[in-house]
Design a protein around this motif. Structure first.
Motif, mmCIF file in Angstrom:
data_model
loop_
_atom_site.group_PDB
_atom_site.id
_atom_site.type_symbol
_atom_site.label_atom_id
_atom_site.label_comp_id
_atom_site.label_asym_id
_atom_site.label_seq_id
_atom_site.Cartn_x
_atom_site.Cartn_y
_atom_site.Cartn_z
ATOM 1 N N THR A 48 30.229 88.329 20.486
ATOM 2 C CA THR A 48 30.509 86.929 21.265
ATOM 3 C C THR A 48 30.598 85.939 19.872
ATOM 4 O OG1 THR A 48 29.560 87.762 23.098
ATOM 5 C CG2 THR A 48 29.528 85.236 22.681
ATOM 6 N N PRO A 55 30.994 81.693 18.793
ATOM 7 C CA PRO A 55 31.061 80.167 19.111
ATOM 8 C C PRO A 55 32.424 79.701 18.956
ATOM 9 C CG PRO A 55 29.296 80.531 17.515
ATOM 10 C CD PRO A 55 30.157 81.871 17.744
ATOM 11 N N GLN A 112 31.828 82.128 23.192
ATOM 12 C CA GLN A 112 30.289 82.175 23.539
ATOM 13 C C GLN A 112 30.034 81.317 24.987
ATOM 14 O OE1 GLN A 112 27.554 79.383 21.147
ATOM 15 N NE2 GLN A 112 26.906 81.229 20.619
ATOM 16 N N MET A 139 24.224 79.072 25.189
ATOM 17 C CA MET A 139 23.969 80.290 24.488
ATOM 18 C C MET A 139 23.875 79.784 23.036
ATOM 19 S SD MET A 139 23.455 82.772 26.747
ATOM 20 C CE MET A 139 23.285 84.008 25.669
ATOM 21 N N GLU A 140 23.789 78.534 22.728
ATOM 22 C CA GLU A 140 23.804 78.113 21.272
ATOM 23 C C GLU A 140 22.527 78.686 20.619
ATOM 24 O OE1 GLU A 140 26.502 75.844 23.352
ATOM 25 O OE2 GLU A 140 24.378 76.255 23.923
ATOM 26 N N PRO A 170 26.289 85.363 16.026
ATOM 27 C CA PRO A 170 27.098 86.462 16.603
ATOM 28 C C PRO A 170 26.669 87.945 15.855
ATOM 29 C CG PRO A 170 28.631 84.684 16.106
ATOM 30 C CD PRO A 170 27.462 84.303 15.324
#
Length: 264
Positions: free
Chosen positions: A15, A17, A60, A64-65, A70
Motif C-alpha cells: 500500500t 501514499p 493508501q 492511514m498516514e 509502506p
C-alpha cells in the motif's frame, strides 16, 4: 493455473501514499504494467508482466498516514482459511485481521508470528495468485527476517507443515523451509547490523535481468540501497528501499558465484 499448496507463497502487495509514483518506480525497475484498478476494492491495482498478474499496488486509505511506511506483504496459500487461523492462534501467533471475503477472488487474513513477523494467508477462489514467477518482473523468493529465529522455526512449520533445514555456517543463522520439494522460504536471524528501528518482516525478492542496472535505477529514482549488489550461488542480489519506504530485494538469477552451501 493449479492451486498453490498450503504454505506456498502465492501473492504479494503493498500500500502506497502515492500510487502513481509507485507505479512509475516499479514500472521502470521491474518492467511492470498495471491494470485499471478496481474502485469497488479501494483502487486495488494488479501489476502485470506480459499481461499476467505478478503482484499488486494499493492506494493508501484516508486516515492511514500514521500506519508507518509502506511494506510489501507476502501471502501464503491455504485451502482452509478458518483452519489455518485456528492453527495460527494455537501456536502462539496473532490473527490481526480475521478471515474476510474479497469478492469472488478469494478470502484472506492478516497475522503475526510470535516474534512479530507480519504475513497474510490467502484462500483462492477466482484469483489463484502469481501467474508468473522466477522470471524478470516476477516473484522468486522471500525471507522471514526476525529477531526471534527459534519462535519462527517453531511457528511456521507447525502452521504450514514445512520441513526445515539450517545452513551449516557458524557466521549466519539462516534456515530454509520446504514442503518436500524445492525450498519455498528462507528464515534469517536479524543481527546487530540491523538498526533497532527495523521491525521483523518478510523480505520479498523480485527477479531482474541485471542486478547492477536495477540498483543504479533505484538510486536514480530516489530509492536507497541497503545491501549489495552481491553475488551468491543463487544469483546476484541487492536489498533496497523504494522512494516511499518499502523494502524489497532484486535478484538476477542468471549471475551466480560460489558453491551452494551445505544444509543440515
Amino acid at each position: 493455473m493449479p492451486a498453490y499448496p498450503l504454505g506456498a507463497p502465492c501473492w504479494a502487495d503493498a500500500t502506497f501514499p502515492d500510487l502513481e509514483a509507485a507505479k512509475s518506480f516499479y514500472g521502470e525497475i521491474l518492467g511492470w504494467t498495471f491494470d485499471e484498478g478496481a474502485e469497488e476494492f479501494g483502487g486495488y491495482t494488479q501489476a502485470l508482466v506480459d499481461g499476467r498478474p505478478v503482484a499488486a499496488v494499493v492506494p493508501q486509505m484516508p486516515g492511514m498516514e500514521e500506519a508507518g511506511p509502506p511494506a510489501w506483504s507476502l501471502y501464503l496459500a491455504s485451502p482452509d482459511l478458518a483452519a489455518t487461523a485456528e492453527k495460527i492462534k494455537a501456536n502462539g501467533g496473532t490473527v490481526v485481521v480475521d478471515p474476510m471475503q474479497v469478492g469472488p477472488f478469494g478470502s484472506m487474513l492478516v497475522a503475526r508470528d510470535p516474534g512479530g513477523v507480519g504475513f497474510c494467508v490467502w484462500q483462492a477462489d477466482q484469483h489463484q495468485g502469481f501467474e508468473k514467477v522466477n522470471e524478470p518482473g516476477g516473484f522468486c523468493w522471500a525471507e522471514v527476517t526476525t529477531r526471534d529465529a527459534a519462535a519462527a522455526d517453531a511457528f511456521f512449520p507447525a502452521v504450514f507443515g514445512y520441513n526445515a533445514r539450517k545452513m551449516k555456517d557458524d557466521t549466519i543463522d539462516f534456515a530454509v523451509w520446504d514442503l518436500g520439494a524445492d525450498p519455498l522460504l528462507g528464515r534469517m536471524q536479524m543481527t546487530k547490523d540491523f538498526p533497532p528501528d527495523v521491525p521483523p518482516h518478510i523480505n520479498v525478492y523480485f527477479v531482474v535481468e541485471d542486478c547492477d542496472v536495477a540498483v543504479d535505477a533505484v538510486k536514480r529514482l530516489g530509492g536507497q540501497v541497503h545491501f549489495g549488489p552481491m553475488s551468491m550461488p543463487f544469483g546476484r542480489f541487492a536489498t533496497v528501499t523504494d522512494p516511499q519506504g518499502a523494502v524489497f530485494s532484486v535478484i538476477d538469477v542468471t549471475t551466480t558465484e560460489g558453491e551452494v552451501p551445505e544444509m543440515i
